[in-house]
Design an enzyme around this catalytic site. Structure first.
Site, PDB file in Angstrom:
ATOM      1  N   ASP A   1       0.812  -1.219   0.000  1.00  0.00           N
ATOM      2  CA  ASP A   1       0.000   0.000   0.000  1.00  0.00           C
ATOM      3  C   ASP A   1       0.844   1.268   0.000  1.00  0.00           C
ATOM      4  O   ASP A   1       0.303   2.372  -0.089  1.00  0.00           O
ATOM      5  CB  ASP A   1      -0.962   0.010   1.189  1.00  0.00           C
ATOM      6  CG  ASP A   1      -0.276  -0.103   2.535  1.00  0.00           C
ATOM      7  OD1 ASP A   1       0.609  -0.963   2.676  1.00  0.00           O
ATOM      8  OD2 ASP A   1      -0.633   0.652   3.466  1.00  0.00           O
TER       9      ASP A   1
ATOM     10  N   HIS B   1       7.991  -0.898  12.911  1.00  0.00           N
ATOM     11  CA  HIS B   1       6.824  -1.433  12.195  1.00  0.00           C
ATOM     12  C   HIS B   1       6.914  -2.954  12.142  1.00  0.00           C
ATOM     13  O   HIS B   1       7.054  -3.561  11.081  1.00  0.00           O
ATOM     14  CB  HIS B   1       6.752  -0.831  10.801  1.00  0.00           C
ATOM     15  CG  HIS B   1       5.486  -1.143  10.054  1.00  0.00           C
ATOM     16  ND1 HIS B   1       4.239  -1.159  10.647  1.00  0.00           N
ATOM     17  CD2 HIS B   1       5.273  -1.448   8.747  1.00  0.00           C
ATOM     18  CE1 HIS B   1       3.318  -1.456   9.752  1.00  0.00           C
ATOM     19  NE2 HIS B   1       3.923  -1.647   8.594  1.00  0.00           N
TER      20      HIS B   1
ATOM     21  N   ASP C   1       4.457   4.012   8.398  1.00  0.00           N
ATOM     22  CA  ASP C   1       3.782   3.143   9.365  1.00  0.00           C
ATOM     23  C   ASP C   1       4.715   2.862  10.534  1.00  0.00           C
ATOM     24  O   ASP C   1       5.850   2.424  10.336  1.00  0.00           O
ATOM     25  CB  ASP C   1       3.392   1.813   8.714  1.00  0.00           C
ATOM     26  CG  ASP C   1       2.333   1.972   7.641  1.00  0.00           C
ATOM     27  OD1 ASP C   1       1.877   3.113   7.411  1.00  0.00           O
ATOM     28  OD2 ASP C   1       1.971   0.954   7.021  1.00  0.00           O
TER      29      ASP C   1
ATOM     30  N   HIS D   1      -2.987   7.645   7.556  1.00  0.00           N
ATOM     31  CA  HIS D   1      -3.115   6.185   7.589  1.00  0.00           C
ATOM     32  C   HIS D   1      -4.257   5.780   8.525  1.00  0.00           C
ATOM     33  O   HIS D   1      -4.177   4.803   9.271  1.00  0.00           O
ATOM     34  CB  HIS D   1      -1.795   5.536   8.018  1.00  0.00           C
ATOM     35  CG  HIS D   1      -1.593   4.165   7.419  1.00  0.00           C
ATOM     36  ND1 HIS D   1      -1.988   3.023   8.045  1.00  0.00           N
ATOM     37  CD2 HIS D   1      -1.034   3.776   6.245  1.00  0.00           C
ATOM     38  CE1 HIS D   1      -1.687   1.968   7.309  1.00  0.00           C
ATOM     39  NE2 HIS D   1      -1.096   2.404   6.192  1.00  0.00           N
TER      40      HIS D   1
END
Length: 330
Positions: A65, A137, A209, A267
């Site tokens: 993504d 992450h 992220d 996000h």
């Protein structure tokens, strides 16, 4: 020197009608940089800023993504006869990823340079740097990025310069640039005699992220803008930890600890109402915002005021750019 951030994708892994996947454009002066390139990024650009020719692309990590928009964008550049080389930065594994993507998009007539970065690596630019730092992450190798300007000279005092025998003109500019000049008496006039204390440059930090981590706090210390993962609400804090993401409240706490001027939540999972996510973050950091796709944040120098969110600002900027181009002769 203008500095702005335009949001092309503010949603989580699954795009929705209102929020596309991760993509942020940063403009400084004439430089245009893209941070992450989720699915549909070129369409988001076309719907707002226009299909600008980016100077560089920075990927925070190699989850789909955050890069699925690359093949289409890079191929469109090729079909548009781009000739200027493009550099793409990312964590370890970037070159291996492109071995696969090349089979999808084919060769390009312009050069694509791939640079794998490690934490603390610095990309030097004119008047600023982009520094990579490690974020958390899960088991994925992931980077955040800090765009940091160099310190600026202090305010110039023209009356003090004249009193020291410096005539207005080119010597004023040299003093402002920190160079000594010769006064009318023949004596040197050092710049520190006519300049105030050095002024800090601006900084923008993009986490990609991540779980909340000390590296982000350090990178974002006193930053004008922190763009932070806010995938989950606090009710799902355990799920956030399992997947290497942050809750909105955790993002707010990071922003408060780092003393940033503004926090932008991105996000955000489609399972939540954005208003409730924003309320959680503001419980820790009142200056939190949840930009929508095509919103834009302008970041003036600190002495000129705080960062400002302009709703739909990327589209307005794109329209302004189109109207400034003279129409072709009939």
């Amino acid at each position: 020197m203008d500095l702005w951030v335009a949001f092309m994708g503010t949603g989580a892994s699954v795009p929705t009608a209102r929020r596309s996947t991760a993509a942020v454009v940063v403009g400084r002066g004439g430089d245009r940089m893209l941070f992450d390139c989720g699915e549909g990024t070129q369409r988001q650009l076309q719907r707002s800023l226009g299909l600008i020719h980016l100077d560089e692309i920075f990927l925070t990590h190699l989850h789909a993504d955050h890069f699925l928009g690359l093949p289409g964008l890079l191929k469109t550049y090729d079909l548009g006869d781009r000739s200027v080389p493009l550099t793409i930065y990312g964590p370890a594994g970037l070159r291996e990823l492109f071995g696969t993507l090349r089979r999808v998009m084919g060769r390009t007539r312009y050069e694509i340079n791939l640079v794998e970065l490690r934490p603390n690596d610095v990309v030097g630019k004119s008047g600023y740097v982009v520094k990579a730092f490690s974020v958390s992450h899960g088991t994925t190798t992931a980077l955040g990025y800090e765009l940091a300007e160099e310190d600026r000279p202090g305010r110039f005092d023209p009356e003090a310069a004249i009193a020291l025998g410096v005539r207005p003109g080119p010597d004023f500019k040299r003093l402002q640039d920190g160079e000594p000049v010769i006064g009318e008496s023949g004596d040197p006039v050092p710049a520190d005699k006519v300049l105030g204390p050095a002024r800090s440059g601006r900084s923008v930090v993009i986490t990609g992220d991540t779980s909340p981590c000390s590296a982000t706090v350090a990178a974002a210390a006193d930053a004008e803008l922190l763009i932070h993962d806010s995938s989950f609400a606090e009710e799902d804090v355990d799920r956030a930890a399992e997947t290497g993401h942050s809750t909105a409240r955790q993002a707010g706490a990071v922003a408060a600890e780092a003393h940033v001027k503004m926090l932008a939540l991105v996000h955000i999972s489609a399972r939540y109402h954005v208003g409730s996510i924003l309320e959680e973050a503001r419980g820790e950091f009142p200056e939190a915002l949840a930009p929508r796709d095509f919103d834009l944040i302008e970041i003036p120098f600190p002495e000129r005021g705080p960062p400002e969110l302009i709703q739909n600002g990327a589209r307005e900027r794109g329209e302004s750019a189109k109207s400034a181009v003279p129409a072709a002769d009939a």
